[in-house]
Scaffold this active site. Sequence first.
Site, short mmCIF file in Angstrom:
data_model
loop_
_atom_site.label_atom_id
_atom_site.label_comp_id
_atom_site.label_asym_id
_atom_site.label_seq_id
_atom_site.Cartn_x
_atom_site.Cartn_y
_atom_site.Cartn_z
CG ASP A 1 -1.65 1.11 1.44
OD1 ASP A 1 -2.26 1.50 0.39
OD2 ASP A 1 -1.83 1.99 2.51
CG ASP B 1 -2.26 7.49 0.19
OD1 ASP B 1 -2.27 8.93 0.17
OD2 ASP B 1 -2.46 6.94 -0.91
CE LYS C 1 -4.86 -1.42 -1.34
NZ LYS C 1 -3.80 -0.68 -0.82
CG ASP D 1 -2.03 2.96 6.50
OD1 ASP D 1 -2.27 2.21 5.33
OD2 ASP D 1 -2.78 3.71 6.63
#
Length: 325
Positions: free
Chosen positions: A22, A24, A235, A264
């Site tokens: 991922d 961000d 996702k 995260d």
Amino acid sequence: MESAPFADLVTLIDQYDYFLFDCDGVFWHGDSEIEKGFSALRHLQSIPGKHIYLITNNSSRLRETVIKEKLKPLGGEDFEVPLDQIYTSAYITGQYIRENLIKDDAEASIKKVYVVGQQGLKDELKKAGIQVINDHTNGWAPSSDPSMSIEEFSSMEVDPNVVAVVAGIYHDFNYRTLCIASLYLQLNNATFLATNNDRVFPTHVPDRKCPAGGSIVAAIASQCPDHQKPQFMGKPNPQIFDIIKREHPHLKDAPLSKFLMVGDNLQTDIKFGNNCGIDTLVVLSGNASLKQALAAQLSDDKDSENGKPTHIIPYFSYSQTLKFD
Ligand SMILES: [Mg+2]
């Protein structure tokens, strides 16, 4: 639980060969790099046999723009990730539409989609050969009126060739946009595709999380006929993994035990890893807190919306033995 819960990056890099990231909350918040993330990524890239793929639920940018606006400014002008190793939910949505809703050129010349999203989403769909009805290059311009009266709603013309409403983060979202999406869902029975269901994304201010694409999807979902629900493209939908493997044939025979999903967000990134049958690493530099990560790791509730992380690390450069520049 003092020092026990954290994995070490050196061990992880040794254990896995294929790293799905991922972005961000892992490498950046807005325009700020998360501590040494790119140095760790460069280190990983320098090791033969290690492969990286970036998978973001952010649908607002073309893949080229991810490189131009994020990877180069934050990672350095010489930082390289090939375009075909970057997967945005906008790109995935385009692939899905071309496989399922608009299958050939004859259909592509007639069928269209209505997009509730940023220009980058529209551009990515157009690159996949999809007509976007509300694109400025077609002569469309957003109305200066964010409202819509019942009279206007009741008499508005609806293009019968719109087969899908596609929604993601849209900074100019308003009541008019919602009304038009609602009309296509009601009258055309259009398929509702959501680029992601992320409720919020983190900012550099710890107690301020910004409404994300999922908040706009929720507003439009409230307008869906009873039988119609949003289909989430990003996702945790494991179709992304299938698309990555299809586009990189050498991955087809790679053992799942050599893949690691890093993110995260427990609900999207970690759940995605769980859905793909691969190990996961949750970083604490974004959405998930240590308390949430530990609770999810200890939970055996397979129906939980939170995925179960294999490993926990404070941020993706955390190492007790390796120092990054
Ligand atoms: Mg994230």
